[in-house]
Motif scaffolding. Structure first.
Motif, PDB file in Angstrom:
ATOM      1  N   GLN A 156       0.837  -1.204   0.000  1.00 55.19           N
ATOM      2  CA  GLN A 156       0.000   0.000   0.000  1.00 55.19           C
ATOM      3  C   GLN A 156       0.868   1.248   0.000  1.00 55.19           C
ATOM      4  OE1 GLN A 156      -3.402  -0.175  -0.296  1.00 55.19           O
ATOM      5  NE2 GLN A 156      -2.895  -2.348  -0.548  1.00 55.19           N
ATOM      6  N   ALA A 157       0.339   2.337  -0.513  1.00 56.47           N
ATOM      7  CA  ALA A 157       1.060   3.616  -0.552  1.00 56.47           C
ATOM      8  C   ALA A 157       1.285   4.124   0.863  1.00 56.47           C
ATOM      9  CB  ALA A 157       0.273   4.636  -1.367  1.00 56.47           C
ATOM     10  N   ILE A 158       2.528   4.436   1.187  1.00 59.78           N
ATOM     11  CA  ILE A 158       2.813   4.907   2.548  1.00 59.78           C
ATOM     12  C   ILE A 158       2.248   6.302   2.790  1.00 59.78           C
ATOM     13  CG2 ILE A 158       4.869   3.472   2.841  1.00 59.78           C
ATOM     14  CD1 ILE A 158       6.484   6.073   2.448  1.00 59.78           C
ATOM     15  N   MET A 159       2.108   7.099   1.746  1.00 57.99           N
ATOM     16  CA  MET A 159       1.604   8.462   1.927  1.00 57.99           C
ATOM     17  C   MET A 159       0.191   8.466   2.507  1.00 57.99           C
ATOM     18  SD  MET A 159       4.265  10.083   1.207  1.00 57.99           S
ATOM     19  CE  MET A 159       3.740  11.770   1.277  1.00 57.99           C
ATOM     20  N   ASP A 160      -0.551   7.379   2.310  1.00 56.16           N
ATOM     21  CA  ASP A 160      -1.893   7.267   2.886  1.00 56.16           C
ATOM     22  C   ASP A 160      -1.847   7.191   4.408  1.00 56.16           C
ATOM     23  OD1 ASP A 160      -2.817   7.204   0.298  1.00 56.16           O
ATOM     24  OD2 ASP A 160      -3.242   5.046   0.301  1.00 56.16           O
ATOM     25  N   ARG A 161      -0.692   6.910   4.974  1.00 62.35           N
ATOM     26  CA  ARG A 161      -0.547   6.735   6.415  1.00 62.35           C
ATOM     27  C   ARG A 161       0.085   7.953   7.084  1.00 62.35           C
ATOM     28  NH1 ARG A 161      -3.755   3.575   5.273  1.00 62.35           N
ATOM     29  NH2 ARG A 161      -4.774   5.035   6.641  1.00 62.35           N
TER      30      ARG A 161
END
Length: 170
Positions: A115-120
């Motif tokens: 998953q995209a880390i920027m979402d976290r």
């Protein structure tokens, strides 16, 4: 060198039996710590000999075993660390230890891997995070500690102190 094909039939059978026994012995040795290249029967000082290259492999095997033990100890340390540890590659989660999975509020690592880390990350940190990742990935230098806000799977924020170092990942 004298070759087996030059011998009469009876001698070839005897040599063949001798070679089988020697080959079985060399194969047995090979299973332990010796590499064996195919050999050939040659005559040396009027005796039939098996000429082969034999390489003692035991030092390499000891090093491999020590490396595996070291990797296992390190894996146990990371997997059981009370600190959340994750690895990102190309802005996606490549690895998370159980503490990181729990910190993000995920039920399993599969919810986050890939998953995209920027979402976290809280949006106000996005530009800073991108610059830190660029420094890690391109310049291969550690980035200073930083307090920032991450987001759990349900979107709720949690505050963290982050330290990051470059790592070669697979």
């Amino acid at each position: 060198p004298h070759h087996v094909a030059d011998e009469p039939e009876e001698a070839r059978i005897e040599i063949s039996e001798w070679a089988k026994k020697r080959r079985e012995w060399l194969m047995a040795v090979n299973r332990d710590n010796v590499m064996f290249d195919e050999g050939e029967l040659v005559e040396l000082d009027h005796e039939l000999c098996l000429m082969a290259q034999v390489i003692d492999n035991s030092a390499r095997k000891q090093i491999e075993k020590a490396l595996q033990a070291s990797e296992e100890r390190f894996r146990l340390l990371v997997e059981n660390s009370p600190a959340a540890i994750f690895v990102q590659t190309q802005y996606h989660f490549a690895y998370l230890n159980p503490t990181a999975v729990k910190s993000f509020g995920a039920q399993s690592v599969d919810q986050l891997l890939g998953q995209a880390i920027m979402d976290r990350f809280e949006p106000r940190f996005h530009e800073l995070v991108k610059e830190r990742i660029r420094q890690l990935n391109e310049k291969k230098t550690a980035v200073p500690r930083l307090e920032q806000t991450y987001l759990k799977m349900d979107g709720s924020p949690f505050h963290v102190e982050v330290a990051a170092v470059p790592i070669n990942w697979q």
